[in-house]
Design an enzyme around this catalytic site. Structure first.
Site, mmCIF file in Angstrom:
data_model
loop_
_atom_site.group_PDB
_atom_site.id
_atom_site.type_symbol
_atom_site.label_atom_id
_atom_site.label_comp_id
_atom_site.label_asym_id
_atom_site.label_seq_id
_atom_site.Cartn_x
_atom_site.Cartn_y
_atom_site.Cartn_z
ATOM 1 N N ASP A 182 51.534 66.631 61.381
ATOM 2 C CA ASP A 182 52.954 66.647 61.156
ATOM 3 C C ASP A 182 53.786 67.856 60.741
ATOM 4 O O ASP A 182 54.481 68.181 61.195
ATOM 5 C CB ASP A 182 53.273 65.466 60.505
ATOM 6 C CG ASP A 182 53.266 64.058 60.867
ATOM 7 O OD1 ASP A 182 53.169 64.026 62.029
ATOM 8 O OD2 ASP A 182 53.030 62.984 60.034
ATOM 9 N N GLY A 183 52.679 68.597 59.885
ATOM 10 C CA GLY A 183 53.356 69.940 59.593
ATOM 11 C C GLY A 183 53.290 70.873 60.647
ATOM 12 O O GLY A 183 54.374 71.418 60.652
ATOM 13 N N ASN A 236 62.951 66.470 59.165
ATOM 14 C CA ASN A 236 62.425 65.582 58.208
ATOM 15 C C ASN A 236 63.472 65.191 56.908
ATOM 16 O O ASN A 236 63.909 64.079 56.676
ATOM 17 C CB ASN A 236 60.977 66.156 57.658
ATOM 18 C CG ASN A 236 59.917 65.152 57.746
ATOM 19 O OD1 ASN A 236 59.714 64.539 58.696
ATOM 20 N ND2 ASN A 236 58.763 65.244 56.985
ATOM 21 N N GLU A 237 63.541 66.443 56.312
ATOM 22 C CA GLU A 237 64.462 66.322 55.048
ATOM 23 C C GLU A 237 64.859 67.609 54.351
ATOM 24 O O GLU A 237 64.348 68.524 54.681
ATOM 25 C CB GLU A 237 63.691 65.446 53.912
ATOM 26 C CG GLU A 237 62.651 66.284 53.034
ATOM 27 C CD GLU A 237 61.349 66.115 53.842
ATOM 28 O OE1 GLU A 237 60.549 67.380 54.139
ATOM 29 O OE2 GLU A 237 60.626 65.445 54.062
ATOM 30 N N THR A 281 59.284 58.664 55.668
ATOM 31 C CA THR A 281 57.708 58.316 55.303
ATOM 32 C C THR A 281 57.326 59.591 54.587
ATOM 33 O O THR A 281 55.980 59.409 54.081
ATOM 34 C CB THR A 281 57.095 58.004 56.719
ATOM 35 O OG1 THR A 281 57.072 59.068 57.396
ATOM 36 C CG2 THR A 281 57.444 56.914 57.370
ATOM 37 N N TYR A 291 58.200 63.035 52.101
ATOM 38 C CA TYR A 291 58.564 63.303 50.817
ATOM 39 C C TYR A 291 59.342 62.107 49.882
ATOM 40 O O TYR A 291 59.094 61.958 48.850
ATOM 41 C CB TYR A 291 59.284 64.833 50.764
ATOM 42 C CG TYR A 291 59.364 65.643 49.386
ATOM 43 C CD1 TYR A 291 58.458 65.476 48.403
ATOM 44 C CD2 TYR A 291 60.392 66.486 49.380
ATOM 45 C CE1 TYR A 291 58.612 66.147 47.251
ATOM 46 C CE2 TYR A 291 60.476 67.031 48.083
ATOM 47 C CZ TYR A 291 59.695 66.963 47.215
ATOM 48 O OH TYR A 291 60.007 67.783 46.091
ATOM 49 N N LYS A 347 59.328 58.975 50.549
ATOM 50 C CA LYS A 347 58.302 57.913 50.296
ATOM 51 C C LYS A 347 57.612 58.307 49.063
ATOM 52 O O LYS A 347 57.481 57.537 47.944
ATOM 53 C CB LYS A 347 57.692 57.469 51.246
ATOM 54 C CG LYS A 347 56.890 56.145 51.058
ATOM 55 C CD LYS A 347 56.194 55.492 52.336
ATOM 56 C CE LYS A 347 55.482 54.347 51.892
ATOM 57 N NZ LYS A 347 54.330 54.610 51.310
ATOM 58 N N ALA A 386 63.194 61.983 39.663
ATOM 59 C CA ALA A 386 62.807 61.861 38.210
ATOM 60 C C ALA A 386 64.453 62.103 37.468
ATOM 61 O O ALA A 386 64.611 62.987 36.759
ATOM 62 C CB ALA A 386 62.161 62.890 37.800
#
Length: 267
Positions: A51-52, A123-124, A163, A165, A167, A188
């Site tokens: 995936d990377g 992804n994000e 799915t 970072y 998750k 956090a």
């Protein structure tokens, strides 16, 4: 697929990997496909390495809309974007020949920093404190103030990015990529009598606009993560995030859905 004959391979120039790829390259040429040296000349871009590498292949080819992306992984690599295994490359080529591949479209998000530079993410996007201090972010949805976040950071994930970072770090939900949306998850967060956030992930529809305003309290140099690349950008004041009207076209084997791969990866 029979009209798509120009292939570009994106992979790390590792000596062992190159040796593994040599039989694949030869096999592909025998089948009438051409391997091109420039991604701009390809109508299929193939990443090798999990995936990377898939995310890197998409980013380094500038999120092209006129080609297909395909992923190959090795046995020990995660491959939610990758349908094929390097040790069984013949099945990939045969699938390309007999049209047993299906095209799917994955949503991406547009991230605009300080109202100036816009980046795409498959992804994000994540904003995190770069020092040992909480970061404070005002969260706006469609220009309406939603909350003031205080904690380690926020993740904004696409459905396929849910799915990753999102998750593993933030405990966010896994979202079906057929849903045109994006998800916001906390890292956090502080929740007490003085500071209060929603305390859970939330999902925004495709027509929503998210704006994150960084409070300038000495933590003015956060780390911005765009997919699997980190940027340290000075004086970040705001990030505006929306679902893009662009889609990344990938290929998958029939009877190998997103949820099939989630099951294999996590269960």
């Amino acid at each position: 697929m029979d009209t798509r004959k120009n292939l570009y391979f994106y992979y790390k120039k590792d000596e062992d990997l190159i040796k593994k790829l040599e039989p694949l390259f030869e096999f592909i040429k025998q089948k009438g496909f051409e391997i091109v040296e420039n991604s701009e000349d390809a109508n299929i871009i193939i990443s090798v390495g999990g995936d990377g590498e898939f995310l890197q292949a998409v980013r380094h080819s500038y999120f092209r809309q006129d080609c297909l992306y395909l992923g190959i992984k090795q046995q020990d690599e995660a491959g939610l974007y990758c349908d094929f295994d390097i040790d069984h490359y013949d099945s990939m080529v045969e699938s390309m020949e007999d049209n047993s591949l299906e095209v799917r479209r994955f949503p991406i998000i547009d991230v605009t920093i300080n109202g100036e530079s816009t980046f795409h993410c498959l992804n994000e996007a994540a904003v995190r404190s770069a020092i040992i201090k909480t970061i404070v972010i005002d969260v706006f949805i469609d220009d309406n103030h939603f909350e003031r976040f205080r904690g380690d950071g926020l993740i904004v994930a696409t459905p396929t990015g849910s799915t990753g970072y999102n998750k593993s770090i933030a405990g966010g939900a896994v979202i079906d990529p057929k849903l045109p949306c994006f998800q916001v998850s906390e890292i956090a967060s502080l929740n007490n009598n003085r500071y209060r956030t929603l305390g859970s992930s939330f999902v925004l529809n495709e027509d929503r606009k998210l704006r994150l305003e960084i409070i300038q309290d000495g933590n003015d140099y956060p780390i911005i993560g765009l997919d699997n690349e980190a940027y340290s950008i000075r004086n970040i004041h705001s990030l505006t995030i929306q679902l893009s009207d662009k889609r990344i076209k990938t290929v998958k084997l029939k009877n190998n859905s997103f949820w099939d791969r989630v099951q294999r990866t996590f269960l």
